[in-house]
Design a protein around this motif. Sequence first.
Motif, short mmCIF file in Angstrom:
data_model
loop_
_atom_site.label_atom_id
_atom_site.label_comp_id
_atom_site.label_asym_id
_atom_site.label_seq_id
_atom_site.Cartn_x
_atom_site.Cartn_y
_atom_site.Cartn_z
N LYS A 84 0.83 -1.21 0.00
CA LYS A 84 0.00 0.00 0.00
C LYS A 84 0.87 1.26 0.00
O LYS A 84 0.54 2.25 -0.66
N ASN A 85 1.97 1.21 0.74
CA ASN A 85 2.89 2.36 0.74
C ASN A 85 3.46 2.62 -0.65
O ASN A 85 3.65 3.77 -1.07
N LYS A 86 3.74 1.53 -1.36
CA LYS A 86 4.27 1.68 -2.73
C LYS A 86 3.22 2.29 -3.66
O LYS A 86 3.54 3.12 -4.52
N ILE A 87 1.96 1.87 -3.51
CA ILE A 87 0.89 2.45 -4.33
C ILE A 87 0.76 3.95 -4.03
O ILE A 87 0.64 4.78 -4.95
N THR A 88 0.81 4.31 -2.76
CA THR A 88 0.74 5.72 -2.37
C THR A 88 1.89 6.51 -3.00
O THR A 88 1.71 7.63 -3.49
N ASP A 89 3.08 5.92 -2.98
CA ASP A 89 4.24 6.58 -3.57
C ASP A 89 4.07 6.77 -5.08
O ASP A 89 4.34 7.85 -5.63
N LEU A 90 3.61 5.72 -5.76
CA LEU A 90 3.42 5.80 -7.22
C LEU A 90 2.37 6.84 -7.59
O LEU A 90 2.55 7.60 -8.55
N ILE A 91 1.27 6.87 -6.83
CA ILE A 91 0.22 7.85 -7.12
C ILE A 91 0.74 9.27 -6.86
O ILE A 91 0.46 10.20 -7.64
N GLY A 92 1.52 9.45 -5.83
CA GLY A 92 2.09 10.76 -5.53
C GLY A 92 3.00 11.27 -6.62
O GLY A 92 3.11 12.48 -6.85
N GLN A 93 3.65 10.36 -7.34
CA GLN A 93 4.55 10.75 -8.42
C GLN A 93 3.80 11.20 -9.67
O GLN A 93 4.41 11.70 -10.61
#
Length: 371
Positions: A84-93
């Motif tokens: 989930k943290n990785k998804i949040t990071d990808l969306i933030g980019q």
Amino acid sequence: MHIKSPGVGTDSLSKAQKEFNRLTKRIARLEKEVIDFREAATAMRQRVQNEYRPLQARHNDARAALVRQLDQAFETYKLTKGEKNKITDLIGQCIDLLERGHENLQPIIDKHAPPLSEEEEAEADKATSEMMKQLFTIQYGIEFDPDVDVSTQAKFMAYVDEKMAEREAEYEQQEAQAAERRTRRKKSPKQQAAEEQKQAEEKNITKAVRTLYMDLVKHLHPDLEPDEAEKLRKTELLKQVTTAYQANELLTLLRLQLELQRIDQSHLENLAESQLKYYNKLLKEQTRELDEALLAEQQDWSAFTGKPYYFTPTPVAMELDYQHQKSGLDYKIKQLEAEVLAFGHDPAALKAFLKTHKIPKAGTGPLIFGR
């Protein structure tokens, strides 16, 4: 424009004649390069608008679809905290998509990037301010007073403008003082003689070009032509002659003289060495101006692409770079579209994808998710 050698090879040509041939050949090549590059850049800008911009829009559409799919997976799939943290990071980019026609992603972006606390915002503003101070100190030599308030962008730019204005005023004052010192400084006899020689040469160069110009003007004067069609032709040629004269384009005037049979090949071959000397000075200046014109065209294209001007110095390099960029973007679009389709039906595919993603460590700067 070429002075032919009366004998075999070029041994029978004088140094000035060889220089004349070298310069006229270089000017002809540079003229062609400037025209070719300008035409290629104009055509390429149109192709970018017609072909590449739609691809960029498709690419951003595919990225937006992936953001929505990642957000849906975040809510519906059984994922670990790390995933989930990785998804949040990808969306933030993908925050740049908000300015690229996908404002409707704002709720998703906001959900995965909660607002900073007041303390965090203050710390971020302070870090940004310090970074900008360092940048302007390195690039422009501006020293910031420790007590100055540059807490907002408006205050920061006002302070920078004030410092730049002070430096400009100081520079102008120094230049004025230096000019005054140069005026008061008495020239030595050697300096005076060199200046007089330079003025005499410039006068002779101007006279040489004016002689060519006046010969063509007399020959082409439309008021003396009774035939209307010929009058129009001469009027157009006279415009070319005047433009070349105003630009000090000696070679253009000589070409027109040859074309209009005002001189012949033997005239070129029998030019006096002193006259060739003045001609060559003008041709060197024309060469320099063409070099600058070509560089200006390359730098204009560089500003358009965001790449160094020497990266695409020719139309061929421009075409190769464009094809590379276009094919690369097309590949990214297909890859993104396939991933959106796969992630929507297969959680395992999403998990495998997330396994390859590494969250950047703090301090590495923002990344644009342009897969």
